[in-house]
Scaffold this active site. Structure first.
Site, PDB file in Angstrom:
ATOM      1  N   GLU A 367       0.822  -1.227   0.000  1.00 41.19           N
ATOM      2  CA  GLU A 367       0.000   0.000   0.000  1.00 41.19           C
ATOM      3  C   GLU A 367       0.854   1.275   0.000  1.00 41.19           C
ATOM      4  OE1 GLU A 367      -3.703   0.110   2.084  1.00 41.19           O
ATOM      5  OE2 GLU A 367      -4.013  -2.025   1.822  1.00 41.19           O
TER       6      GLU A 367
HETATM    7  N1  CAA Z   1      -6.595  11.698  -2.380  1.00 44.88           N
HETATM    8  C1  CAA Z   1      -7.222  12.315  -3.388  1.00 44.88           C
HETATM    9  N2  CAA Z   1      -6.584  12.776  -4.489  1.00 44.88           N
HETATM   10  C2  CAA Z   1      -5.248  12.601  -4.558  1.00 44.88           C
HETATM   11  C3  CAA Z   1      -4.531  11.970  -3.538  1.00 44.88           C
HETATM   12  C4  CAA Z   1      -5.252  11.520  -2.413  1.00 44.88           C
HETATM   13  N3  CAA Z   1      -4.621  10.895  -1.400  1.00 44.88           N
HETATM   14  N4  CAA Z   1      -3.214  11.931  -3.888  1.00 44.88           N
HETATM   15  C5  CAA Z   1      -3.121  12.520  -5.089  1.00 44.88           C
HETATM   16  N5  CAA Z   1      -4.371  12.922  -5.503  1.00 44.88           N
HETATM   17  C6  CAA Z   1      -4.698  13.638  -6.738  1.00 44.88           C
HETATM   18  C7  CAA Z   1      -3.900  14.925  -6.766  1.00 44.88           C
HETATM   19  O1  CAA Z   1      -4.589  15.965  -6.111  1.00 44.88           O
HETATM   20  C8  CAA Z   1      -3.757  15.183  -8.249  1.00 44.88           C
HETATM   21  O2  CAA Z   1      -4.932  15.770  -8.772  1.00 44.88           O
HETATM   22  P1  CAA Z   1      -4.923  17.329  -9.221  1.00 44.88           P
HETATM   23  O3  CAA Z   1      -3.925  17.391 -10.342  1.00 44.88           O
HETATM   24  O4  CAA Z   1      -6.322  17.569  -9.630  1.00 44.88           O
HETATM   25  O5  CAA Z   1      -4.491  18.078  -8.011  1.00 44.88           O
HETATM   26  C9  CAA Z   1      -3.668  13.782  -8.843  1.00 44.88           C
HETATM   27  O6  CAA Z   1      -4.248  12.888  -7.877  1.00 44.88           O
HETATM   28  C10 CAA Z   1      -2.245  13.378  -9.114  1.00 44.88           C
HETATM   29  O7  CAA Z   1      -1.528  13.501  -7.911  1.00 44.88           O
HETATM   30  P2  CAA Z   1       0.048  13.557  -7.852  1.00 44.88           P
HETATM   31  O8  CAA Z   1       0.550  14.588  -8.802  1.00 44.88           O
HETATM   32  O9  CAA Z   1       0.452  13.665  -6.435  1.00 44.88           O
HETATM   33  O10 CAA Z   1       0.403  12.109  -8.464  1.00 44.88           O
HETATM   34  P3  CAA Z   1       1.783  11.348  -8.621  1.00 44.88           P
HETATM   35  O11 CAA Z   1       1.820  10.696  -9.940  1.00 44.88           O
HETATM   36  O12 CAA Z   1       2.935  12.205  -8.234  1.00 44.88           O
HETATM   37  O13 CAA Z   1       1.623  10.145  -7.555  1.00 44.88           O
HETATM   38  C11 CAA Z   1       1.936   9.101  -5.440  1.00 44.88           C
HETATM   39  C12 CAA Z   1       1.512  10.365  -6.202  1.00 44.88           C
HETATM   40  C13 CAA Z   1       1.752   9.501  -3.978  1.00 44.88           C
HETATM   41  C14 CAA Z   1       3.374   8.711  -5.681  1.00 44.88           C
HETATM   42  C15 CAA Z   1       0.987   7.949  -5.808  1.00 44.88           C
HETATM   43  O14 CAA Z   1       1.205   7.500  -7.114  1.00 44.88           O
HETATM   44  C16 CAA Z   1       1.112   6.748  -4.875  1.00 44.88           C
HETATM   45  O15 CAA Z   1       0.562   6.767  -3.773  1.00 44.88           O
HETATM   46  N6  CAA Z   1       1.833   5.697  -5.314  1.00 44.88           N
HETATM   47  C17 CAA Z   1       1.870   4.421  -4.568  1.00 44.88           C
HETATM   48  C18 CAA Z   1       0.726   3.566  -4.965  1.00 44.88           C
HETATM   49  C19 CAA Z   1       0.396   2.550  -3.939  1.00 44.88           C
HETATM   50  O16 CAA Z   1       0.279   2.832  -2.757  1.00 44.88           O
HETATM   51  N7  CAA Z   1       0.173   1.319  -4.384  1.00 44.88           N
HETATM   52  C20 CAA Z   1      -0.233   0.242  -3.535  1.00 44.88           C
HETATM   53  C21 CAA Z   1      -1.433  -0.435  -4.120  1.00 44.88           C
HETATM   54  S1  CAA Z   1      -2.358  -1.494  -3.093  1.00 44.88           S
HETATM   55  C22 CAA Z   1      -1.376  -2.818  -2.719  1.00 44.88           C
HETATM   56  O17 CAA Z   1      -0.290  -2.632  -2.268  1.00 44.88           O
HETATM   57  C23 CAA Z   1      -1.826  -4.223  -2.961  1.00 44.88           C
HETATM   58  C24 CAA Z   1      -3.048  -4.668  -2.343  1.00 44.88           C
HETATM   59  O18 CAA Z   1      -3.511  -5.776  -2.613  1.00 44.88           O
HETATM   60  C25 CAA Z   1      -3.779  -3.831  -1.399  1.00 44.88           C
END
Ligand code: CAA
Length: 384
Positions: A367
């Site tokens: 996550e």
């Molecule tokens: N809530 C709502 N909106 C959000 C947000 C949040 N927490 N985080 C970002 N956004 C929105 C932003 O506001 C932005 O929109 P606007 O342009 O309108 O403002 C848009 O999304 C893009 O945001 P970023 O520019 O911050 O995006 P980024 O490409 O830089 O990515 C990141 C940000 C934090 C690195 C994100 O990609 C991330 O969290 N990556 C990790 C993914 C992850 O956690 N994966 C795990 C999956 S689940 C798992 O592990 C397996 C399972 O089985 C559960």
């Protein structure tokens, strides 16, 4: 339950819920965990039992059959489950994550139709965001959903590292309907029986072997527009919003695992005599245990602060990332230390601490890696 634990639960009902959870965990989880983990056997029947006890819909509204519990209570239940069996705590957390999109972004008709059965206890969910080439960089995912003239979407692509892949009854799927980047992404709710949706054989993992992790293939899987959640282009924000809450579940799991390590190491250190006294009385060991106990208290406080903000409707993204980061690092260090306290015995499979150590590593990755948590926190600092 001791007075300090009781005081962290806001109502008598929630105190009873935690007692019930602990009893259920002793009866249903503790006798199975070693055998199932060794065999890599997914405990589907355990999730059914938890579901029938109401533990698979705790933070969702009662009007849909959920428990109507605040997040601070739900997370303490997850901690209790994870203390007995991390794979089950993580499973409950991932199931809850999988229901988030529909519960928070579905329209009335969608919620009326699907939410009661999703949180009713018989079904299990999975959350499909990650792909083999797009884990941390989720906004560049490539699974495509193309709408036909009849409004039915055809999904093509493969999701990776999916908890409950192949075991789940429904899948929240994040796919690309538009152009590149975050704005081209949309959320869907897919039934497991959808033709063209299939799972690869489970990954062979270092730990949490009883928790199935698999790739999920979408090979022309047809999903009607009525199963699209939110508008086209809203899927990335929906996925991230769900993860803010999901990461708190992982933090609670990490505290549960830290407790398990602390309890095993403390029991051993009280019994084990060296140099004429129990090793807990040697500062070198006692201080390791003291640090572990500190991490339990601080970790729980960290996830509770974030949960209370969430319960009050106050933004909590930074606090959730901080709790996930702290608690999973704390679990890693504490489980390493637990093996150290048990010495040679800790390195054998006769005691569970070597398993705890293998399991803790996953919490620093799932996550959102802890590097990604730091990125979320740093971004919040640049914007605050
Ligand atoms: N809530 C709502 N909106 C959000 C947000 C949040 N927490 N985080 C970002 N956004 C929105 C932003 O506001 C932005 O929109 P606007 O342009 O309108 O403002 C848009 O999304 C893009 O945001 P970023 O520019 O911050 O995006 P980024 O490409 O830089 O990515 C990141 C940000 C934090 C690195 C994100 O990609 C991330 O969290 N990556 C990790 C993914 C992850 O956690 N994966 C795990 C999956 S689940 C798992 O592990 C397996 C399972 O089985 C559960």
């Amino acid at each position: 339950m001791d007075a300090a634990r009781r005081a962290l639960l806001p109502t008598e009902e929630s105190q009873e819920l935690l007692v019930l959870t602990a009893e259920l965990a002793e009866k249903e989880l503790a006798p199975r965990v070693s055998e199932y983990e060794a065999a890599g056997h997914f405990p589907r029947e355990v999730f059914r039992t938890l579901g029938h006890a109401g533990l698979l819909g705790l933070p969702y509204p009662e009007q849909y059959g959920g428990g109507g519990q605040p997040y601070e209570v739900y997370l303490q239940v997850v901690e209790e489950l994870a203390r007995h069996w991390l794979a089950v705590g993580v499973g409950v957390s991932v199931h809850t994550l999988s229901c988030h999109a529909l519960a928070h972004y579905g329209d009335q008709d969608q919620k009326d139709r699907w939410l009661p059965e999703m949180i009713g206890g018989d079904l299990l969910g999975a959350y499909c965001l990650s792909e083999a080439a797009h884990g941390s960089d989720a906004a560049n995912l490539t699974t495509r959903a193309v709408a036909g003239p009849d409004g039915i979407y055809s999904l093509e692509g493969t999701k990776a590292w999916i908890t409950h892949g192949g075991e789940a009854d429904f899948y929240t799927v994040i796919a690309r309907t538009g152009g590149p980047g975050a704005k081209g992404i949309t959320a869907f709710l897919a039934d497991a029986a959808t033709p063209g949706l299939s799972a690869a054989p489970p990954e062979r993992k270092m730990g949490l072997r009883a928790s199935t992790t698999a790739q999920v293939h979408f090979d022309g899987a047809l999903i009607p527009a009525e199963r699209r959640i939110g508008a086209e282009g809203e899927g990335f924000a929906i996925a991230m919003d769900a993860l803010d809450s999901g990461r708190l579940g992982i933090a609670a799991c990490a505290v549960g695992l830290t407790r398990a390590a602390l309890e095993a190491a403390t029991a051993y250190a009280r019994d084990r005599i060296q140099f004429g006294k129990p090793i807990i009385e040697h500062d070198g060991v006692g201080f390791l245990l003291a640090d572990m106990a500190t991490r339990v208290e601080v970790g729980r406080a960290a996830y509770l602060v974030a949960a209370r903000l969430r319960d009050e409707g106050v933004p909590f993204r930074k606090q959730a990332a901080a709790a996930k980061l702290y608690c999973s690092d704390a679990a890693m260090q504490s489980t390493i230390d637990a093996v150290q306290v048990l010495g040679g015995y800790g390195y054998t499979t006769d005691f569970p601490v070597e398993r705890y150590m293998r399991e803790a590593k996953m919490l620093q990755i799932v996550e959102g890696t802890n590097q990604i948590q730091r990125r979320v926190i740093a971004r919040a600092l640049t914007r605050d």
